[in-house]
Design a protein around this motif. Sequence first.
Motif, PDB file in Angstrom:
ATOM      1  N   ILE A 231       4.145 -10.467  40.286  1.00  0.00           N
ATOM      2  CA  ILE A 231       4.962  -9.695  39.339  1.00  0.00           C
ATOM      3  C   ILE A 231       5.124  -8.259  39.812  1.00  0.00           C
ATOM      4  O   ILE A 231       6.219  -7.687  39.766  1.00  0.00           O
ATOM      5  N   PHE A 232       4.017  -7.662  40.290  1.00  0.00           N
ATOM      6  CA  PHE A 232       4.085  -6.280  40.764  1.00  0.00           C
ATOM      7  C   PHE A 232       5.012  -6.166  41.970  1.00  0.00           C
ATOM      8  O   PHE A 232       5.814  -5.227  42.054  1.00  0.00           O
ATOM      9  N   ILE A 254      23.126  -4.237  38.067  1.00  0.00           N
ATOM     10  CA  ILE A 254      22.744  -4.865  36.797  1.00  0.00           C
ATOM     11  C   ILE A 254      21.690  -5.942  37.030  1.00  0.00           C
ATOM     12  O   ILE A 254      20.685  -6.014  36.314  1.00  0.00           O
ATOM     13  N   ILE A 255      21.905  -6.785  38.060  1.00  0.00           N
ATOM     14  CA  ILE A 255      20.969  -7.880  38.339  1.00  0.00           C
ATOM     15  C   ILE A 255      19.585  -7.343  38.677  1.00  0.00           C
ATOM     16  O   ILE A 255      18.572  -7.770  38.104  1.00  0.00           O
ATOM     17  N   PHE A 256      19.532  -6.389  39.602  1.00  0.00           N
ATOM     18  CA  PHE A 256      18.235  -5.842  40.022  1.00  0.00           C
ATOM     19  C   PHE A 256      17.551  -5.089  38.873  1.00  0.00           C
ATOM     20  O   PHE A 256      16.326  -5.159  38.721  1.00  0.00           O
ATOM     21  N   ALA A 257      18.334  -4.361  38.085  1.00  0.00           N
ATOM     22  CA  ALA A 257      17.761  -3.613  36.966  1.00  0.00           C
ATOM     23  C   ALA A 257      17.174  -4.563  35.922  1.00  0.00           C
ATOM     24  O   ALA A 257      16.090  -4.314  35.377  1.00  0.00           O
ATOM     25  N   VAL A 258      17.891  -5.659  35.656  1.00  0.00           N
ATOM     26  CA  VAL A 258      17.413  -6.635  34.669  1.00  0.00           C
ATOM     27  C   VAL A 258      16.125  -7.298  35.146  1.00  0.00           C
ATOM     28  O   VAL A 258      15.153  -7.441  34.386  1.00  0.00           O
ATOM     29  N   ILE A 259      16.103  -7.713  36.426  1.00  0.00           N
ATOM     30  CA  ILE A 259      14.895  -8.349  36.967  1.00  0.00           C
ATOM     31  C   ILE A 259      13.730  -7.374  36.958  1.00  0.00           C
ATOM     32  O   ILE A 259      12.591  -7.734  36.606  1.00  0.00           O
ATOM     33  N   SER A 260      14.000  -6.123  37.327  1.00  0.00           N
ATOM     34  CA  SER A 260      12.945  -5.111  37.336  1.00  0.00           C
ATOM     35  C   SER A 260      12.367  -4.896  35.939  1.00  0.00           C
ATOM     36  O   SER A 260      11.146  -4.841  35.752  1.00  0.00           O
ATOM     37  N   PHE A 261      13.249  -4.798  34.952  1.00  0.00           N
ATOM     38  CA  PHE A 261      12.798  -4.600  33.567  1.00  0.00           C
ATOM     39  C   PHE A 261      12.023  -5.823  33.080  1.00  0.00           C
ATOM     40  O   PHE A 261      10.987  -5.691  32.396  1.00  0.00           O
ATOM     41  N   ALA A 262      12.509  -7.019  33.441  1.00  0.00           N
ATOM     42  CA  ALA A 262      11.844  -8.254  33.006  1.00  0.00           C
ATOM     43  C   ALA A 262      10.439  -8.357  33.603  1.00  0.00           C
ATOM     44  O   ALA A 262       9.487  -8.752  32.916  1.00  0.00           O
ATOM     45  N   THR A 263      10.299  -8.004  34.883  1.00  0.00           N
ATOM     46  CA  THR A 263       8.971  -8.061  35.502  1.00  0.00           C
ATOM     47  C   THR A 263       8.038  -7.003  34.911  1.00  0.00           C
ATOM     48  O   THR A 263       6.828  -7.226  34.803  1.00  0.00           O
ATOM     49  N   ILE A 268       3.304  -6.106  31.536  1.00  0.00           N
ATOM     50  CA  ILE A 268       2.640  -5.554  30.343  1.00  0.00           C
ATOM     51  C   ILE A 268       2.026  -6.673  29.504  1.00  0.00           C
ATOM     52  O   ILE A 268       0.889  -6.565  29.028  1.00  0.00           O
ATOM     53  N   PHE A 269       2.787  -7.755  29.336  1.00  0.00           N
ATOM     54  CA  PHE A 269       2.289  -8.901  28.559  1.00  0.00           C
ATOM     55  C   PHE A 269       1.062  -9.513  29.239  1.00  0.00           C
ATOM     56  O   PHE A 269       0.060  -9.826  28.579  1.00  0.00           O
TER      57      PHE A 269
END
Length: 505
Positions: A231-232, A254-263, A268-269
């Motif tokens: 994940i890191f 958009i794709i990279f930003a979304v994946i980065s935010f999701a990871t 955190i979870f």
Amino acid sequence: MGRRCRIFSRSSTLKNQIYNVIKPYLLLLPFCLGVFLGADDQTKVVTILPQIMIDFEIPITSLDTASWLIVIYLIGYTAVMPFTGRLSDKFGFRNLFIISLIIFLIGSVLTALSPEISKIFHREPNVNWILATRFIQSIGGGALVPISIAAAGFLVPRNKLPIAYGLIGASAEAGAVFGPLVGGALTEFLSWEWAFWINLPPTILIIIAVIIWIPKSTFRDLKIDYLGSIIFFLFIATLSLACAQITKSNELLIIFAVISFATLIGGIFLYKASKEFIIPKQIIKNKLFMLANLTHFFIGITLIIAIITVPVMAETILGASPLEAGLRLLRLTIALSIGAFLGGVLTQRLGARIPLILGFVLIAIGFYFMFGWDLKLADPSMTIHLAISGLGFGLCISPITDTAMKEIKDSDRGSASALLTVSRMLGMTIGLSSLTAWGTTRFAKFTSGLEGFSLDPIAQKKMTDASLNAGLDVFQEFFLIGLLVTLVAVPLSLAITLKKNKGDR
């Protein structure tokens, strides 16, 4: 006769005392040399990039593609650190250091052979091959810094650690700044492939030295968070890729930003749900340690601005050769090494506050002067400005590391030093990818009204002058950004030095 014996005895005692003082630093020497090599290859590509672009047929209009030869190394170098840091806590710093050097050596050989490898599988040169080999190289190189910092905690007495941290930091920064000089010299007299072949002899010698002189490491019963490591890695990689697209506003951003935010959310979870995390939880809960990491992040941004902009500016608009560009940056390197040693001594004697604040002040002054550079730049002004910045960067190394590591347990030193190094490297990676995207866009804007070519010598000279001035404007903006980022980091340096911890005097 008795007097001679007493004199001989005193002399022998003095020699033993001197040896006992320098012995820990002698044991640390192979680690410093390994760190130097790994960092050297971060920036070695800066001065050999034009030749690589020619061999792999990358047009000048695709400079953002070519810059990934640097960015891909920074991504791998950074993303692997927490994982290898924890592995060193479990399996011992000696074993992991040797394995990392072997991976780095293999990556160096493959990078040197990448043009031939590319020709075997493709009719035309394919840049993806050298990107892949650079990534392999970065995995080995990225592990060396946190392992060396962890090793210092076992090899050097605790009261001497600030100097040890300064030496390791100086090795990393000196390697990063010597890279363009080494690459430029070898490219000018041999070929760019030799910039990677040259890694073999010192790497082999360091491995032999570690095997012979460094005591075997002990194994610890620690769990490794493999899912957290993945994940890191994804977070670092996609965040860097998103930064590289930041001025283009396309679907890749958009794709990279979304994946980065999701990871990030996934990380955190995982941190909250699991008992073991890639970074021990007690480290993350240490506010002083996390503030030091944030400060290191800003150091990374400002450092990459200096070590990339200076040689690129010299080659592109000041007419310097690759070797000359590297020699210009050497002024910063020498001052940085001196500052790193002085920072260690001052931190040991006065605490972290004075050298850290003084370091940031000098960095800010240096960037202010560099912001005023023009096409008539010459010595002694250039040397003075670079020396001021280099001295400032060097002074900051030891106080940040010493402040961050004071409350860290021996069993967590690998992980803590990895995260601390990641903070700086993340700043360098994000800073480089963002600046590349920013610079490409700004230069295109400044030159949008120019014709491509003219047979009229006067008109052609005007276009050349306009292009040079546009390049100068872009580089001046880079230095201004460096100044602003430094000023933002000053309050953080005050915060981490005002906080008290258990190790304070």
